[in-house]
Scaffold this motif. Structure first.
Motif, PDB file in Angstrom:
ATOM      1  N   GLU A  10     -22.753  -2.957 -39.083  1.00  0.00           N
ATOM      2  CA  GLU A  10     -23.069  -1.845 -39.981  1.00  0.00           C
ATOM      3  C   GLU A  10     -23.949  -2.309 -41.079  1.00  0.00           C
ATOM      4  O   GLU A  10     -24.287  -3.425 -41.129  1.00  0.00           O
ATOM      5  CB  GLU A  10     -21.661  -1.114 -40.632  1.00  0.00           C
ATOM      6  CG  GLU A  10     -20.983  -1.998 -41.506  1.00  0.00           C
ATOM      7  CD  GLU A  10     -19.861  -1.226 -42.005  1.00  0.00           C
ATOM      8  OE1 GLU A  10     -19.947  -0.696 -43.275  1.00  0.00           O
ATOM      9  OE2 GLU A  10     -18.858  -0.808 -41.126  1.00  0.00           O
TER      10      GLU A  10
ATOM     11  N   SER B 109     -26.588   2.539 -42.629  1.00  0.00           N
ATOM     12  CA  SER B 109     -25.540   3.439 -41.900  1.00  0.00           C
ATOM     13  C   SER B 109     -24.276   3.813 -42.605  1.00  0.00           C
ATOM     14  O   SER B 109     -23.852   5.116 -42.437  1.00  0.00           O
ATOM     15  CB  SER B 109     -24.791   2.440 -40.673  1.00  0.00           C
ATOM     16  OG  SER B 109     -24.140   1.447 -41.044  1.00  0.00           O
ATOM     17  N   GLN B 110     -24.014   2.990 -43.599  1.00  0.00           N
ATOM     18  CA  GLN B 110     -22.743   3.542 -44.446  1.00  0.00           C
ATOM     19  C   GLN B 110     -23.300   4.677 -45.136  1.00  0.00           C
ATOM     20  O   GLN B 110     -22.452   5.759 -45.290  1.00  0.00           O
ATOM     21  CB  GLN B 110     -22.558   2.533 -45.718  1.00  0.00           C
ATOM     22  CG  GLN B 110     -21.909   1.394 -45.167  1.00  0.00           C
ATOM     23  CD  GLN B 110     -22.030   0.182 -45.514  1.00  0.00           C
ATOM     24  OE1 GLN B 110     -22.275   0.096 -46.871  1.00  0.00           O
ATOM     25  NE2 GLN B 110     -21.368  -1.049 -45.407  1.00  0.00           N
TER      26      GLN B 110
ATOM     27  N   SER C 156     -23.598   7.887 -42.793  1.00  0.00           N
ATOM     28  CA  SER C 156     -22.090   8.161 -42.231  1.00  0.00           C
ATOM     29  C   SER C 156     -21.670   9.153 -43.274  1.00  0.00           C
ATOM     30  O   SER C 156     -21.033  10.163 -43.056  1.00  0.00           O
ATOM     31  CB  SER C 156     -21.308   7.020 -42.105  1.00  0.00           C
ATOM     32  OG  SER C 156     -19.879   7.303 -41.718  1.00  0.00           O
ATOM     33  N   LYS C 157     -21.668   8.546 -44.582  1.00  0.00           N
ATOM     34  CA  LYS C 157     -21.320   9.591 -45.776  1.00  0.00           C
ATOM     35  C   LYS C 157     -22.086  10.949 -45.738  1.00  0.00           C
ATOM     36  O   LYS C 157     -21.278  11.831 -45.975  1.00  0.00           O
ATOM     37  CB  LYS C 157     -21.527   8.822 -47.067  1.00  0.00           C
ATOM     38  CG  LYS C 157     -21.052   9.498 -48.157  1.00  0.00           C
ATOM     39  CD  LYS C 157     -21.191   8.430 -49.508  1.00  0.00           C
ATOM     40  CE  LYS C 157     -20.623   9.300 -50.816  1.00  0.00           C
ATOM     41  NZ  LYS C 157     -20.772   8.459 -51.815  1.00  0.00           N
TER      42      LYS C 157
ATOM     43  N   PRO D 277     -19.431   4.323 -40.282  1.00  0.00           N
ATOM     44  CA  PRO D 277     -20.797   3.558 -40.267  1.00  0.00           C
ATOM     45  C   PRO D 277     -21.060   2.580 -39.156  1.00  0.00           C
ATOM     46  O   PRO D 277     -22.209   2.021 -38.769  1.00  0.00           O
ATOM     47  CB  PRO D 277     -20.353   2.710 -41.860  1.00  0.00           C
ATOM     48  CG  PRO D 277     -19.025   2.734 -41.741  1.00  0.00           C
ATOM     49  CD  PRO D 277     -18.636   4.109 -41.186  1.00  0.00           C
TER      50      PRO D 277
ATOM     51  N   TYR E  74     -24.411   2.950 -37.245  1.00  0.00           N
ATOM     52  CA  TYR E  74     -25.251   1.969 -36.962  1.00  0.00           C
ATOM     53  C   TYR E  74     -25.828   1.736 -35.741  1.00  0.00           C
ATOM     54  O   TYR E  74     -26.931   1.448 -35.258  1.00  0.00           O
ATOM     55  CB  TYR E  74     -24.725   0.581 -37.545  1.00  0.00           C
ATOM     56  CG  TYR E  74     -26.030  -0.570 -37.406  1.00  0.00           C
ATOM     57  CD1 TYR E  74     -26.823  -0.705 -38.300  1.00  0.00           C
ATOM     58  CD2 TYR E  74     -25.866  -1.654 -36.380  1.00  0.00           C
ATOM     59  CE1 TYR E  74     -27.599  -1.486 -38.408  1.00  0.00           C
ATOM     60  CE2 TYR E  74     -26.715  -2.652 -36.702  1.00  0.00           C
ATOM     61  CZ  TYR E  74     -27.550  -2.627 -37.489  1.00  0.00           C
ATOM     62  OH  TYR E  74     -28.623  -3.400 -37.348  1.00  0.00           O
TER      63      TYR E  74
END
Length: 203
Positions: free
Chosen positions: A145, A149-150, A153-154, A166, A170
């Protein structure tokens, strides 16, 4: 440095794609993985398929991709959003796909989340590409990740998407060319970079 191997055609590629008993892996690597995508339906499809991959291998999903496309109406988000419990039961009985109720229901819910985004004047493409790394590393490193990507994702979860953690995101960013994780020794890296140079980021 990520590992590469030389194939029987004397071309050096990412090691993960060389599976003599599964040539689809090499084709996927050479023609899709890491090449930029902005099409809304393709992005939606890949996010759904990456969600189905959770806990499995991409080889499993790739082998079943055409069955997934048939079962999910080509991943047309309008058609998928209209799926009912009867469609869920149909898909649970389809041996050609991964028969996991939670993931099936998530794909349907994600189609509805995408249509809700469209209703607000928001598109998936610009959201995804807004998370492109501004200063990517010259050489990719092994990671599952990233900050991008975090963040994506959020953002997706805030919009009602599911199975978009995440790590899943990713893998999605890698495959859709938002991240170019072909190492420099891989023939795909320069081709992916050239494709990115001529690619118009969705707006």
């Amino acid at each position: 440095m990520l590992k590469t191997v030389e194939g029987d055609d004397s071309v050096r590629r990412c090691a993960w794609c060389e599976a003599p008993d599964f040539p689809a892996y090499r084709r996927y690597h050479d023609e899709e993985w890491g090449f930029p995508v902005g099409d809304e339906t393709r992005l939606f499809e890949k996010l759904c398929l990456e969600g189905f991959q959770a806990g499995l291998s991409w080889r499993t999903i790739l082998a079943k991709r055409e069955a997934f496309r048939a079962g999910f109406a080509g991943f047309d988000p309008v058609r998928v959003a209209a799926f009912t419990e009867a469609d869920v039961q149909r898909l649970l009985a389809d041996a050609g796909i991964v028969r996991h109720r939670g993931k099936i229901e998530a794909a349907i819910g994600n189609a509805r989340a995408l249509l809700a985004m469209h209703a607000r004047g928001e598109r998936l493409g610009p959201l995804v590409w807004s998370h492109e790394e501004t200063k990517p590393a010259a050489e990719p490193v092994m990671r599952s990740e990233s900050p991008a990507s975090q963040a994506l994702s959020k953002a997706l979860k805030a919009r009602g998407w599911r199975f978009v953690g995440p790590t899943t995101v990713y893998a999605f960013l890698q495959s859709m060319g938002v991240v170019n994780d072909h190492p420099s020794a891989c023939a795909g890296r320069s081709r992916a970079l050239a494709a990115r140079a001529s690619f118009r980021v969705p707006s």
